[in-house]
Enzyme design. Structure first.
Site, mmCIF file in Angstrom:
data_model
loop_
_atom_site.group_PDB
_atom_site.id
_atom_site.type_symbol
_atom_site.label_atom_id
_atom_site.label_comp_id
_atom_site.label_asym_id
_atom_site.label_seq_id
_atom_site.Cartn_x
_atom_site.Cartn_y
_atom_site.Cartn_z
ATOM 1 N N MET A 23 0.875 -1.274 -0.170
ATOM 2 C CA MET A 23 0.082 0.017 -0.028
ATOM 3 C C MET A 23 0.771 1.256 -0.034
ATOM 4 O O MET A 23 0.797 1.784 0.972
ATOM 5 C CB MET A 23 -0.886 0.032 1.167
ATOM 6 N N GLN A 65 -10.878 3.155 -0.123
ATOM 7 C CA GLN A 65 -10.714 4.544 0.403
ATOM 8 C C GLN A 65 -11.413 5.277 -0.420
ATOM 9 O O GLN A 65 -11.857 6.207 0.148
ATOM 10 C CB GLN A 65 -8.967 4.754 0.027
ATOM 11 N N THR A 96 2.320 1.570 6.148
ATOM 12 C CA THR A 96 1.493 2.672 5.579
ATOM 13 C C THR A 96 0.941 3.663 6.468
ATOM 14 O O THR A 96 0.701 3.202 7.451
ATOM 15 C CB THR A 96 0.561 2.146 4.546
ATOM 16 N N ASN A 97 1.181 4.706 6.204
ATOM 17 C CA ASN A 97 0.579 5.800 7.225
ATOM 18 C C ASN A 97 -1.344 5.774 7.413
ATOM 19 O O ASN A 97 -1.803 5.489 8.244
ATOM 20 C CB ASN A 97 1.135 7.270 6.997
ATOM 21 N N CYS A 209 3.365 10.021 4.651
ATOM 22 C CA CYS A 209 3.030 9.219 3.542
ATOM 23 C C CYS A 209 4.185 8.510 3.211
ATOM 24 O O CYS A 209 5.297 9.032 3.015
ATOM 25 C CB CYS A 209 2.517 9.905 2.268
ATOM 26 N N THR A 210 4.241 7.042 3.076
ATOM 27 C CA THR A 210 5.577 6.455 3.121
ATOM 28 C C THR A 210 6.202 6.487 1.744
ATOM 29 O O THR A 210 7.238 5.945 1.343
ATOM 30 C CB THR A 210 5.371 5.082 3.456
ATOM 31 N N GLU A 211 5.383 7.258 0.742
ATOM 32 C CA GLU A 211 5.977 7.356 -0.609
ATOM 33 C C GLU A 211 6.578 8.752 -0.957
ATOM 34 O O GLU A 211 7.187 9.064 -1.843
ATOM 35 C CB GLU A 211 4.891 7.199 -1.778
#
Length: 279
Positions: A23, A65, A96-97, A209-211
């Site tokens: 994700m 989502q 993921t956050n 956000c992990t991206e």
């Protein structure tokens, strides 16, 4: 003859980490690399972390989502978390956050600790001497209370970008970063958001956000940036190494959190308020 494994120190030989990933898969790959790099650096040789990975189909989660079907999303993650526990995971991490929005439902489905990403962020903020954090991430993370409340349980105040900036940052995350797309225009948008948060009193900014770490680096802000993915992975590596227990970062029981939230406003940045909803 002694039975193999008898008298094993579980802190030195912890159960495998359980990672809920996919994700998106871009950040999950970073988690896997970061955890193993830290373990290898400490143990040397061919050492790597014992991990169990459940990589979900992000298209299914993203559909939930968009429809704001959070019970449906929670059911997907809870099912996968329970499967990881049955497979032998001694702790679970949601890589993921945003999907920590359903962390309570995931926790209810398992009997092992959930290593919450915001707890790792709070630990990094304390180490940096920051008591006020700016939050950038997806619109739900910025505009809703679940992330800010977890940080407030650690005594950390939060500020977020204004509504129009939240819309643009959210678009960049889902239309670009989760697909591996990086542009200079989007980097500039994040730089503007960072500047506004610093003006609003943020002593550090969490990339929630992990991206986002695919797009920016420390030189893009005048206050420290806390990479939530990196901090979460570091905490998981410590667990894998037996240096920390899986619940070591958890705050005291949550109570009276709303009273710790600031309700002032600032140009292009606002404090997290109780009634905020995603636009």
């Amino acid at each position: 003859m002694p039975v193999a494994g008898a008298g094993v120190d579980l802190m030195q030989h912890p159960a495998p980490l359980g990672i809920l990933g996919g994700m998106s898969w871009h950040s999950t790959a970073h988690y896997y690399r970061a955890i193993n790099e830290r373990v290898a650096a400490v143990r040397g040789g061919h050492a790597s972390a014992r991990m169990l990975l459940a990589s979900v189909d992000f298209a299914e989660v993203r559909d939930c989502q968009l429809r704001e079907d959070w019970p449906g999303a929670a059911a997907i993650l809870a099912r996968e978390a329970a499967a990881l526990e049955r497979a032998g995971a001694g702790s679970i991490a949601i890589a993921t956050n945003l999907m920590h929005k359903v962390a309570p439902e995931v926790e209810a489905a398992i009997g092992v600790p959930l290593v919450h990403i915001a707890d790792a962020v709070a630990d990094a903020a304390r180490a940096a001497g920051a008591r006020t954090l700016g939050i950038v991430g997806t619109r739900w993370v910025m505009s809703e209370r679940f992330y800010a409340h977890r940080l407030a349980a650690h005594g950390i105040r939060t500020v977020v970008p204004d509504a129009s900036a939240q819309v643009e940052l959210d678009r960049i995350v889902f239309d670009e970063l989760t697909r591996g797309v990086v542009t200079e225009a989007s980097r500039a948008a994040f730089r503007d958001a960072f500047a506004a948060l610093a003006d609003a009193g943020a002593e550090a900014i969490v990339l929630a956000c992990t991206e986002i770490m695919l797009l920016v680096d420390a030189g893009d802000a005048r206050v420290p940036l806390i990479d939530s993915c990196e901090q979460h992975a570091a905490a998981l590596a410590r667990i894998a190494l037996g240096e920390a227990s899986a619940d070591a970062l958890a705050p005291e029981p949550l109570h009276g959190v709303e009273h710790g939230l600031h309700r002032g406003n600032a140009l292009r940045a606002v404090a997290v308020a109780q009634g905020d909803r995603p636009s």
